[in-house]
Design a protein around this motif. Structure first.
Motif, PDB file in Angstrom:
ATOM      1  N   GLY A  99      -6.267 -11.387   5.186  1.00 22.14           N
ATOM      2  CA  GLY A  99      -6.700 -11.034   5.494  1.00 22.14           C
ATOM      3  C   GLY A  99      -7.067  -9.819   5.981  1.00 22.14           C
ATOM      4  N   ASN A 100      -7.497  -8.632   6.554  1.00 19.30           N
ATOM      5  CA  ASN A 100      -7.617  -7.492   6.729  1.00 19.30           C
ATOM      6  C   ASN A 100      -6.597  -6.956   7.907  1.00 19.30           C
ATOM      7  N   THR A 101      -5.141  -7.720   7.947  1.00 20.57           N
ATOM      8  CA  THR A 101      -4.187  -7.834   9.064  1.00 20.57           C
ATOM      9  C   THR A 101      -4.079  -6.358   9.278  1.00 20.57           C
ATOM     10  N   PRO A 102      -2.289  -5.889  10.253  1.00 23.63           N
ATOM     11  CA  PRO A 102      -2.152  -5.094  10.297  1.00 23.63           C
ATOM     12  C   PRO A 102      -0.894  -4.796   8.890  1.00 23.63           C
ATOM     13  N   LEU A 103      -1.207  -3.626   9.128  1.00 27.04           N
ATOM     14  CA  LEU A 103       0.562  -3.693   7.947  1.00 27.04           C
ATOM     15  C   LEU A 103       1.650  -3.242   8.396  1.00 27.04           C
TER      16      LEU A 103
ATOM     17  N   PHE B 176       1.208  -1.631   0.095  1.00 27.34           N
ATOM     18  CA  PHE B 176      -0.107   0.027  -0.047  1.00 27.34           C
ATOM     19  C   PHE B 176       0.893   1.293  -0.104  1.00 27.34           C
TER      20      PHE B 176
ATOM     21  N   PHE C 143       4.696  -0.417   8.098  1.00 31.79           N
ATOM     22  CA  PHE C 143       4.995   1.315   7.494  1.00 31.79           C
ATOM     23  C   PHE C 143       6.352   1.121   7.202  1.00 31.79           C
TER      24      PHE C 143
ATOM     25  N   ARG D 221       1.440  -5.883   3.768  1.00 29.50           N
ATOM     26  CA  ARG D 221       0.195  -6.425   4.518  1.00 29.50           C
ATOM     27  C   ARG D 221       1.016  -7.463   4.543  1.00 29.50           C
TER      28      ARG D 221
ATOM     29  N   ARG E  68       0.404 -10.334   6.141  1.00 23.57           N
ATOM     30  CA  ARG E  68      -0.245 -12.074   6.733  1.00 23.57           C
ATOM     31  C   ARG E  68      -1.872 -11.703   5.395  1.00 23.57           C
TER      32      ARG E  68
END
Lengths: 111, 116
Positions: free
Chosen positions: A95-99, A33, A101, A91, A93
């Motif tokens: 799924g909507n897992t933490p990023l 991202f 940075f 990302r 992992r």
């Protein structure tokens, strides 16, 4: 460990093109991202790459090479309002897992 | 619709005091994240909630930090016995449930915490 590298600061001229590079070494990869963050404000989503290649969205494009662990954000026709920090995030992992940075690149657009 | 909101926007506290930071995610978003951003550093993950699952607390730096999410919506991050190194901007983000899109995270404006 997790490591995301991007230049600390860049300066470019209004109307020009600038490329912000990001290299990453993470335990897994499920997408990269780019976020824009103006001083004192929330990061806002710019682009997403999960497959190799270029994604274009107006004046902004983002490129990904998974084999090289490399991405760049390309900003065309720079405007003064593009002065901001640009954050590269991975990302690691499913799924909507933490990023994870990077430290961000502060871009200054000058006249 | 409304974005992610956080309160307070600024908090100054004395070393040793407890603080509570609040996050209201976007309605319908099932995932909620807390990050902190220190000067010159990238966003550092703290804790992650997804629906009714047990939270992922792997990013919390010490046991002085805790967070809860009530009713699957509002979240509170609590820092006990604050230290000067806790000074940072605390950012909250939310995203939609798995199976819908790329799960980009929507960030709130943050709470700037200063410990004196």
């Amino acid at each position: 460990g997790q490591n995301i590298d991007q230049p600390t600061e860049m300066t470019a001229t209004e109307g020009a093109i600038v490329q912000i590079n990001c290299t990453y070494q993470t335990s897994g990869f499920n997408g990269l991202f780019w976020y824009q963050q103006h001083a004192g404000e929330a990061p806002t989503f710019l682009s997403y790459n999960v497959l190799d290649g270029l994604e274009e969205k107006g004046r902004f494009s983002s490129f990904l090479s998974r084999s090289k662990g490399y991405s760049y954000l390309l900003l065309k026709e720079l405007q003064m309002k593009d002065s901001a920090s640009y954050l590269c995030a991975v990302r690691d992992r499913e799924g909507n897992t933490p990023l994870v940075f990077g430290k961000g690149t502060r871009l200054s657009v000058i006249a | 619709g409304a974005g992610v909101s956080q309160s307070p926007s600024n908090k100054v506290t004395e070393k040793g005091k407890d603080v509570e930071l609040r996050c209201d995610p976007i309605s319908g978003h099932t995932a909620l994240y807390w990050y902190r951003q220190s000067l010159g550093q990238g966003l550092e993950f703290l804790i992650y909630f997804q629906g009714n699952s047990a939270p992922d607390k792997s990013g919390l730096p010490s046991d002085r930090f805790s967070a809860e999410r009530t009713g699957g919506s509002v979240s509170t991050l609590t820092i006990q016995r604050t230290q000067q190194e806790d000074s940072a901007v605390y950012l909250c983000a939310s995203s939609i449930r798995p199976g819908q899109g790329i799960y980009e995270q929507y960030f709130g404006p943050g709470t700037r915490l200063t410990v004196t």
